[in-house]
Design an enzyme around this catalytic site. Structure first.
Site, PDB file in Angstrom:
ATOM      1  N   CYS A 130     -43.443  19.486  64.274  1.00  0.00           N
ATOM      2  CA  CYS A 130     -42.648  20.671  64.586  1.00  0.00           C
ATOM      3  C   CYS A 130     -43.550  21.902  64.583  1.00  0.00           C
ATOM      4  O   CYS A 130     -43.678  22.608  63.575  1.00  0.00           O
ATOM      5  CB  CYS A 130     -41.510  20.832  63.578  1.00  0.00           C
ATOM      6  SG  CYS A 130     -40.354  22.142  64.022  1.00  0.00           S
ATOM      7  N   TYR A 383     -12.938  24.573  61.706  1.00  0.00           N
ATOM      8  CA  TYR A 383     -12.080  25.582  62.320  1.00  0.00           C
ATOM      9  C   TYR A 383     -10.799  24.924  62.829  1.00  0.00           C
ATOM     10  O   TYR A 383     -10.034  25.540  63.553  1.00  0.00           O
ATOM     11  CB  TYR A 383     -12.833  26.265  63.466  1.00  0.00           C
ATOM     12  CG  TYR A 383     -14.155  26.851  63.035  1.00  0.00           C
ATOM     13  CD1 TYR A 383     -14.228  28.103  62.422  1.00  0.00           C
ATOM     14  CD2 TYR A 383     -15.342  26.138  63.205  1.00  0.00           C
ATOM     15  CE1 TYR A 383     -15.445  28.627  62.008  1.00  0.00           C
ATOM     16  CE2 TYR A 383     -16.555  26.654  62.794  1.00  0.00           C
ATOM     17  CZ  TYR A 383     -16.602  27.893  62.192  1.00  0.00           C
ATOM     18  OH  TYR A 383     -17.805  28.402  61.770  1.00  0.00           O
ATOM     19  N   ASN A 384     -10.626  23.634  62.466  1.00  0.00           N
ATOM     20  CA  ASN A 384      -9.452  22.859  62.866  1.00  0.00           C
ATOM     21  C   ASN A 384      -9.279  22.822  64.378  1.00  0.00           C
ATOM     22  O   ASN A 384      -8.169  22.928  64.901  1.00  0.00           O
ATOM     23  CB  ASN A 384      -8.187  23.404  62.191  1.00  0.00           C
ATOM     24  CG  ASN A 384      -8.244  23.280  60.674  1.00  0.00           C
ATOM     25  OD1 ASN A 384      -8.505  22.203  60.151  1.00  0.00           O
ATOM     26  ND2 ASN A 384      -8.036  24.387  59.988  1.00  0.00           N
TER      27      ASN A 384
END
Length: 488
Positions: A130, A383-384
């Site tokens: 990385c 957040y449903n």
């Protein structure tokens, strides 16, 4: 409290951390050269991510006051606002917890010196090639007074850090192989010995940056304009816009703009939601025996070993990266190919909540609490919603993702039915998960786009947060169990 402060001479460079969000046309660039006598760098990428349209990322801080406030605090503390934070800004509640934890690990009082912390970050990020994180911490390492000779390679670093190479390698790729003997060699190395507190600090840093490398690749994070590899001075093509003409970020294709494609995608969401409903009904009707639950876990663990990552490609690290770690050929893939068995780690015998948390908190005060809050934040965040559907309970789906990652590392929860995983996670998603968690450097935009195509980018970032934190906790469990066994 010990606290590292960014030197004043970096303020000018930090200006580009904000201006890289804009482009400048050839005419404006020519005027700038004429008036100021300077060369104007241009970003090589369009925005913070190669996978997510820039306009979606920038829109978050405009409409969410909390995100804007977190961004401002981060910039004030570090003198920069990196692209990782910008992408995590989709989820400000998590971002706040992440930045507090990372700031404490790197800047505040603790067992390890500041330059050791950044060098360990370099070692961990390099393990997964990385370069984004490596370059970030090379700069920070030098800013806090690190010896430039250490950057020539791991063999130029102190023997104490060199001895950490074996732990770095095993934790990154095959943490189940870690034993108390590995811990003993580090704690009883005569004049190069680590203290228990130092080792806990090092382990947390290693696992933090292994998992953050996964997030970096999984979200296609691009290099900032002021960093190496993030800019060019070459003239731009005629097809690019200037900020004086039009807002940046319109060049990204959005796979949700096709009406016919949207109909198909909505069907995929509804199929997944129906499966969740059916599984919940099955839970209520009957419960599998412990023997059957154990069999399903072993089956899923075996199948996870057979999932192929990223077209089975080889990624050869550059000398700039590979010099910071040993044995570049060592990896998760080689282990699975030999057909060796990953032993089962029963959470009922050693868990983060009952064992790891208290060990970390005892030897590195407050960090256990911070890590626990971060794990819980990622796991419970919801957040449903699912794509365009609202009022959806996603707990079953989040648990399946978390437990599948732990399953790949041999970690079993006795109270979970692993038969649910195949019902909820399709093959393309499993390939993405395994690649991002085990070989993140192989993650591609095509892989990112191929799973859950109906979901919003913010939801996919949430998935990546789950993958990152589940991976970190898995590595920590193996390391802390080995330390506990050494202590007892």
């Amino acid at each position: 409290m010990r606290h590292a402060v960014a030197p004043a001479e970096n303020v000018e460079n930090n200006y580009f951390a904000v201006t890289d969000l804009l482009k400048i046309c050839t005419h404006c660039e020519r005027l700038s050269k004429k008036d100021l006598g300077v060369r104007i760098p241009r970003p090589l990428g369009n925005g913070p991510s190669r996978f997510i349209p820039e306009k979606e990322i920038l829109q978050v801080s405009k409409v969410d006051a909390r995100t804007q406030s977190i961004f401002e605090d981060a910039f004030a503390a570090l003198g920069r606002l990196d692209n990782i934070s910008l992408v995590m800004g989709f989820h400000p509640q998590y971002l706040g917890s992440f930045l507090r934890t990372q700031h404490y690990l790197l800047q505040m009082d603790g067992p390890l010196s500041l330059h050791y912390r950044h060098y360990i970050g370099i070692m961990a990020a390099a393990r997964h090639q990385c370069s984004y994180l490596v370059n970030l911490h090379v700069k920070d390492f030098l800013q806090v007074g690190g010896d430039p000779k250490w950057l020539n390679g791991l063999d130029g670093a102190p023997q104490k850090l060199q001895q950490l190479g074996e732990l770095n390698k095993i934790l990154a790729h095959r943490p189940w192989l870690l034993t108390k003997e590995h811990i003993e060699r580090l704690l009883k190395a005569e004049e190069h010995s680590w203290s228990l507190a130092e080792l806990i600090h090092a382990v947390v840093l290693l696992t933090h940056y292994h998992s953050l490398a996964s997030f970096t690749f999984g979200c296609g994070i691009t290099t900032e304009i002021h960093c190496n590899g993030g800019h060019t001075f070459r003239p731009r093509s005629l097809s690019q816009y200037c900020v004086c003409d039009i807002a940046n970020g319109n060049g990204h294709a959005n796979h949700r703009d096709d009406p016919l494609g949207n109909q198909e995608m909505c069907g995929e969401v509804e199929v997944l939601m129906e499966r969740m409903k059916q599984l919940q009904e099955c839970r209520d009707d009957e419960e599998a025996s412990q023997e059957e639950m154990a069999t399903r876990f072993e089956r899923e663990k075996t199948e996870s070993m057979l999932v192929v990552t990223a077209e089975d490609e080889e990624c050869v690290p550059s000398r700039d990266i590979s010099r910071h770690f040993e044995d570049p050929s060592y990896g998760y893939k080689d282990f699975s190919r030999r057909g060796e068995h990953v032993p089962t780690f029963r959470v009922q015998d050693y868990s983060w909540e009952d064992h790891g948390f208290s060990l970390v908190n005892r030897l590195y005060p407050d960090v256990g609490q911070m890590l626990d809050e971060k794990f819980q934040m990622a796991y419970n965040l919801t957040y449903n919603t699912m794509a365009t559907h609202k009022d959806v309970d996603t707990s079953m789906l989040r648990r399946a993702i978390w437990n599948y990652i732990h399953c790949m590392f041999g970690i079993r929860y006795d109270d979970y039915d692993y038969g649910e995983i195949n019902q909820l996670l399709d093959r393309s998603f499993k390939i993405y998960i395994k690649t991002m968690v085990c070989s993140p450097e192989k993650t591609t935009k095509r892989m990112y786009e191929s799973f859950w195509r109906q979901f919003q980018h913010s939801e996919k970032v949430h998935v990546n947060l789950l993958l990152m934190e589940a991976r970190m906790q898995a590595e920590l469990l193996y390391a802390l169990r080995a330390i506990t066994r050494y202590m007892t």
